[in-house]
Design a protein around this motif. Sequence first.
Motif, PDB file in Angstrom:
ATOM      1  N   PHE A   3       0.856  -1.183   0.000  1.00 32.94           N
ATOM      2  CA  PHE A   3       0.000   0.000   0.000  1.00 32.94           C
ATOM      3  C   PHE A   3       0.893   1.234   0.000  1.00 32.94           C
ATOM      4  CE2 PHE A   3      -0.852   2.837   3.620  1.00 32.94           C
ATOM      5  CZ  PHE A   3       0.014   2.358   4.593  1.00 32.94           C
ATOM      6  N   LYS A   4       0.585   2.164  -0.843  1.00 34.96           N
ATOM      7  CA  LYS A   4       1.445   3.344  -1.018  1.00 34.96           C
ATOM      8  C   LYS A   4       1.077   4.402   0.009  1.00 34.96           C
ATOM      9  CE  LYS A   4       4.043   5.682  -4.269  1.00 34.96           C
ATOM     10  NZ  LYS A   4       3.875   6.841  -5.093  1.00 34.96           N
ATOM     11  N   MET A   5       2.056   4.749   0.815  1.00 37.37           N
ATOM     12  CA  MET A   5       1.800   5.784   1.810  1.00 37.37           C
ATOM     13  C   MET A   5       1.696   7.122   1.117  1.00 37.37           C
ATOM     14  SD  MET A   5       3.678   5.500   5.489  1.00 37.37           S
ATOM     15  CE  MET A   5       4.451   7.055   5.360  1.00 37.37           C
ATOM     16  N   VAL A   6       0.719   7.896   1.489  1.00 40.70           N
ATOM     17  CA  VAL A   6       0.604   9.222   0.906  1.00 40.70           C
ATOM     18  C   VAL A   6       1.657  10.111   1.545  1.00 40.70           C
ATOM     19  CG1 VAL A   6      -0.857  11.232   0.653  1.00 40.70           C
ATOM     20  CG2 VAL A   6      -1.862   8.953   0.492  1.00 40.70           C
ATOM     21  N   GLU A   7       2.536  10.650   0.752  1.00 43.33           N
ATOM     22  CA  GLU A   7       3.569  11.516   1.300  1.00 43.33           C
ATOM     23  C   GLU A   7       3.075  12.939   1.331  1.00 43.33           C
ATOM     24  OE1 GLU A   7       7.654   9.714  -0.213  1.00 43.33           O
ATOM     25  OE2 GLU A   7       7.770  11.797   0.426  1.00 43.33           O
ATOM     26  N   LEU A   8       3.115  13.523   2.510  1.00 43.80           N
ATOM     27  CA  LEU A   8       2.675  14.906   2.623  1.00 43.80           C
ATOM     28  C   LEU A   8       3.774  15.848   2.185  1.00 43.80           C
ATOM     29  CD1 LEU A   8       0.857  14.867   6.086  1.00 43.80           C
ATOM     30  CD2 LEU A   8      -0.176  14.979   3.833  1.00 43.80           C
ATOM     31  N   LEU A   9       3.384  16.953   1.572  1.00 41.31           N
ATOM     32  CA  LEU A   9       4.343  18.010   1.269  1.00 41.31           C
ATOM     33  C   LEU A   9       4.648  18.753   2.565  1.00 41.31           C
ATOM     34  CD1 LEU A   9       2.757  19.377  -2.014  1.00 41.31           C
ATOM     35  CD2 LEU A   9       4.528  17.644  -1.757  1.00 41.31           C
ATOM     36  N   ARG A  10       5.772  19.467   2.578  1.00 41.20           N
ATOM     37  CA  ARG A  10       6.234  20.116   3.802  1.00 41.20           C
ATOM     38  C   ARG A  10       5.184  21.057   4.368  1.00 41.20           C
ATOM     39  NH1 ARG A  10       9.256  17.885   6.865  1.00 41.20           N
ATOM     40  NH2 ARG A  10       9.767  19.885   7.866  1.00 41.20           N
ATOM     41  N   TYR A  11       4.530  21.844   3.526  1.00 46.56           N
ATOM     42  CA  TYR A  11       3.566  22.809   4.054  1.00 46.56           C
ATOM     43  C   TYR A  11       2.341  22.094   4.616  1.00 46.56           C
ATOM     44  CZ  TYR A  11       0.184  22.592   0.200  1.00 46.56           C
ATOM     45  OH  TYR A  11      -0.756  22.196  -0.695  1.00 46.56           O
TER      46      TYR A  11
END
Lengths: 117, 240
Positions: free
Chosen positions: A8-16
């Motif tokens: 399952f692909k973890m959703v990577e959050l952007l820094r902001y």
Amino acid sequence: QSHSSSSFKMVELLRYQIFLSYGAVILSIWYYALQNKPALTHCDSCCKPVLCYFPSQMREPIIDYAPLWVLVLLALYALGSVVIGVLTFADCPEAAKEVESDAKEGKAALKKMGMKL
Amino acid sequence: MTYTVILPTYNERENLPLIVYLLDKTFKAHNISYQIVIVDDSSPDKTHEVALSLKSIFNGSNSIITIVSRKGKLGLGTAYVAGLKASVEGSRIILMDADLSHHPKFIPQMIKVMDETGVDLVSGTRYRKGGGVMGWDLKRKVTSRGANFLASFLLNPGTASDLTGSFRLYERNVIEKILPMVQSTGYAFQMEILIRAKKEGMSLGEVPITFVDRIYGESKLGANEIVMYLKGLLQLFFTT
């Protein structure tokens, strides 16, 4: 199309987005604290909340202006970081001397090799 | 393994021969086959002529001097891309300044770190023990530490201690993959490479380096540079 069913692909959050998440959490905690000031500031019962370690006049202002204190602490951390960083900044006079002597050596060697400088 | 050093030059007539001489000396002392790609943006001081002389002197069986000449001042990012295109197939890539602020003696140390730890890139850091800067006054030091703190706080680069440093050794696949992604210019350019590499799961090693700032009297850090840096930082904050 084939799908890898077990991964399952973890959703990577952007820094902001990460910062906004932290902000949302802090604001939620603050909101809860504002709604429950009496419970958090009364220190006669047997289970004392953290705020009881502060003098009684300070307890309410701490809750009221909590985000401000967070920013103040952050600013102090930033300032301290920069001050320590500047104090421990390494000057390297030997490196400058080394470049000068290397430059001399280079000029002499290149002249020998026929280079016009 | 061949090592390609990409040197973007603009008016480096005086420093270019010296840096090439020192690179040659360092690589030969360690028996390393190398290539230097000089990317010159039509320097008015005829850096190109100097590059041609150097090519005739240093070109050899284990040393290649390649010259890429560009029509005008086209910027660092595209200079690296042009240098990469002209590089020998399969070589590891070294990016550094051509004005003698970076000393080639650190390259064997970077190679050692890369070989021993298997990291994807090695960054020369001015801020760890053993590193340092010569020629910076208090104001410059404060600006540098402040900028680094801000960037670290906003972007969380992990173990990297020097985000805007420009003296680095890259595995070829790293620079080939990351360079096309980079959109910033100036100081933020170097930051973006590190941040994107980290995002791609690439590992970083560090070698303390000394940086000798030789721009006599000329202020390299004006208000314009600071604004561009903050713009670049914010752009990375919102896009990575």
